[in-house]
Design an enzyme around this catalytic site. Structure first.
Site, short mmCIF file in Angstrom:
data_model
loop_
_atom_site.label_atom_id
_atom_site.label_comp_id
_atom_site.label_asym_id
_atom_site.label_seq_id
_atom_site.Cartn_x
_atom_site.Cartn_y
_atom_site.Cartn_z
N GLY A 9 30.11 48.10 38.98
CA GLY A 9 30.01 47.04 37.99
C GLY A 9 29.59 45.48 38.12
N GLY A 10 29.55 44.85 37.29
CA GLY A 10 29.05 43.45 37.44
C GLY A 10 30.72 42.64 37.64
NE ARG A 12 37.12 36.66 37.09
CZ ARG A 12 37.32 36.79 38.53
NH1 ARG A 12 36.84 37.90 39.07
NH2 ARG A 12 37.59 35.86 38.88
CB SER A 13 32.66 44.55 34.95
OG SER A 13 32.87 45.10 36.28
CB SER A 16 39.79 44.87 41.02
OG SER A 16 39.05 44.29 41.63
CB ALA A 34 42.40 42.50 51.14
CB ALA A 36 38.98 38.66 49.90
CG HIS A 50 41.69 40.27 43.00
ND1 HIS A 50 41.58 41.62 42.73
CD2 HIS A 50 40.74 39.60 42.87
CE1 HIS A 50 40.33 41.37 42.10
NE2 HIS A 50 39.71 40.17 42.25
NE ARG A 53 44.34 43.49 38.44
CZ ARG A 53 43.27 42.90 38.80
NH1 ARG A 53 42.85 41.93 38.20
NH2 ARG A 53 42.63 43.14 39.87
#
Lengths: 168, 168, 168
Positions: A9-10, A12-13, A16, A34, A36, A50, A53
């Site tokens: 998906g795009g 901020r869709s 996650s 992760a 990142a 992230h 959450r």
């Protein structure tokens, strides 16, 4: 055989969040792999948001480059959530690794897993052709990698405005 | 009446491969109508990669501008695969042709075909609004052209990570 | 309780036309809530083209910033069509307003409406990560806002080449 789920998906869709829910629907505890690395303040803030959450049900395994090794190291510890594939690709390109070879090795490793793997990736090819050659190379590689992973996945979902649309 | 199928999706989403499979599912031989012109090494490599994937079942008809003429010239020779619509649009804009008139003419011609036509196009409007006016004009034109072709198509598929999602 | 419908998709994908048809399928007259402001000739032409397509069944209510107020001012006058959410977000960011607070207030207001609300938004997060930080901030905000509206909507449709794909 283990289950592989690809979530695309795009930006901020809501990919996650959906991937996390799917992973925890498979077992009470899961491993967050992760890809990142915090190179700057913007990235640090994104990683922190992230992590905030996710709850205590998650073990975190950080691995920017050797995803195949990360799968091997975490198999047997419950469902794994890889977040995300495009960042891994970006890390590989940045480190001048052979992403095709790494991608093929990863695809082979997926088939050998005992515990499920949920993979988050990004749609990056639905805008105007980028001006610079590196960006074009990245979006081509991301598209090809997504195809290869989707081909061996049991489920593929496109996330639109926080809602999953089942493609496979 | 002939069948028209539109295949859309992002860069490297697997559109061409799916379109080729669909065209060859309709007949043992098909015509590949290529809108690409090799202006540089990157483009040449892309064209070569596309050709290498296609087999001996394909006749090739190269036409960067006159797609309506290409339809007329190839009707009766089996299913046609046009790859791709957005490159055609780009060629028209570059040659300062009237793309609206050419598009309307092409839509009219589609309805008159005896043999099927499978058309590959691109999603280019799902990124940030481009900075430069030419890119905005191109993405507006591509969106409008896709709508017009989709309206007269029998089937429309959105390709996501190599998987077709039927939209019509 | 009133009905909320979210229509998303890329640039020139046919979102507005579909949203207009949906709004007028709910009642013979509807209110068009325009978030656009004509700052330049390109924008003026875009607004004029949108208005030319709409007929006499439409009342127009222009409001670039206070969408919650626009909902309150128009409730009881039939279905409302908000075109579009991403332009509203852009106006808020440009005016240095708190878009998170305005978005939360708008979501709350949606639940209290008597007449239906059809909302047009844009997919802006499916291209390459933008170079500049403001564009990244905008696409992140747009994605998050779309998620929040979609979560409280009764229907969500992704428009592809003029065709709606029901996501919720």
């Amino acid at each position: 055989m283990s289950k592989t789920i690809l979530i695309t998906g795009g930006a901020r869709s809501g990919k996650s969040g959906i991937a996390e829910t799917m992973a925890l629907s498979l077992a009470p505890r899961a491993v967050y792999i992760a890809t990142a690395e915090a190179h700057d303040a913007e990235m640090e803030a994104r990683i922190a948001a992230h992590q905030a959450r996710r709850g205590a049900e998650w073990d975190t395994h950080a691995e920017p480059l050797d995803l195949t090794g990360a799968l091997a190291a975490t198999d047997g510890r419950g469902p794994r959530l890889i977040d995300c594939l495009t960042l891994w690709l970006s890390n590989l390109l940045h480190a001048r690794r052979n992403w095709q070879a790494a991608g093929a090795e990863f695809v082979t490793a997926l088939a050998a897993q005992r515990d499920p793997v949920v993979i988050v990736t990004n749609e990056v090819g639905c805008g105007i052709v980028p001006d610079n050659a590196l960006a074009r190379e990245f979006r081509d590689a991301a598209g090809l990698l997504n195809q290869k992973i989707a081909a061996v996945s049991d489920e593929v979902h496109l996330v639109v405005s926080g809602l999953p649309l089942k493609v496979k």
